[in-house]
Motif scaffolding. Sequence first.
Motif, PDB file in Angstrom:
ATOM      1  N   ILE A  99       0.819  -1.211   0.000  1.00 15.80           N
ATOM      2  CA  ILE A  99       0.000   0.000   0.000  1.00 15.80           C
ATOM      3  C   ILE A  99       0.855   1.264   0.000  1.00 15.80           C
ATOM      4  O   ILE A  99       1.937   1.287   0.565  1.00 15.80           O
ATOM      5  N   LYS A 104      -3.625   6.008   0.822  1.00 13.75           N
ATOM      6  CA  LYS A 104      -4.656   5.257   1.547  1.00 13.75           C
ATOM      7  C   LYS A 104      -5.318   6.123   2.610  1.00 13.75           C
ATOM      8  O   LYS A 104      -6.534   6.051   2.807  1.00 13.75           O
ATOM      9  N   TYR A 112     -11.338   2.531  -0.009  1.00 12.54           N
ATOM     10  CA  TYR A 112     -10.158   1.671   0.039  1.00 12.54           C
ATOM     11  C   TYR A 112     -10.509   0.239  -0.352  1.00 12.54           C
ATOM     12  O   TYR A 112      -9.808  -0.387  -1.152  1.00 12.54           O
ATOM     13  N   VAL A 158      -2.941   3.916  -5.245  1.00  7.60           N
ATOM     14  CA  VAL A 158      -3.076   3.413  -3.882  1.00  7.60           C
ATOM     15  C   VAL A 158      -2.057   2.304  -3.603  1.00  7.60           C
ATOM     16  O   VAL A 158      -1.517   2.224  -2.510  1.00  7.60           O
TER      17      VAL A 158
END
Length: 191
Positions: A99, A104, A112, A158
């Motif tokens: 990630i 995020k 998410y 992301v």
Amino acid sequence: MKVVIDTNSLLSLVRYYLPFDKNSVLFSFIKEKISSGEIIIIDKILEECEYISKGMVLSSLGFLAEKSFLKSFKIPVNTEYILPPAPAKFYRQIDNQFINGVIKNKLTPVEYENRKSDFLNSADMRLILFCLNLKKINPQQEIYLVTEETEDSNDSKVFKKIPAICRILEIETLNLPQMLDRFDGVDIEFK
């Protein structure tokens, strides 16, 4: 040696290499390596090749659009139901290591989860999962993921890019020139 190749590498091959392949040496070499299973193309990659750059990959590598060729050599590899070898650990890695934390933190939990679901179904993730499964099945075999991506993240996505995730998972990556250099049987010389 087995290599699993991504869409951008195939696109680079047809854009930047094949135009100089006047005697079809490289074309024949790639076709032979795909038909022998040394270069592996998964379903999601072949699907992307249909619409990326107006289908340039499939028109330049016409054999990838021939049903008889695909059927004869069991191309593409089906990854529809592919799972990671250690699912619990892998899903923790997605949430903690794959990630981009800054991005995020800007998302709601629902956003998410939606992005994570899209990522898990992406061609990139299928490539990675396929390589992990190949490594598990035959740990002695050299397995490489061929991508033109770099590890540097500059696109505000992301999740990290293929090389960064592969480094974490200990999957070796190569770019197209490195792949061609590793294979015996092709000697490309530019004049």
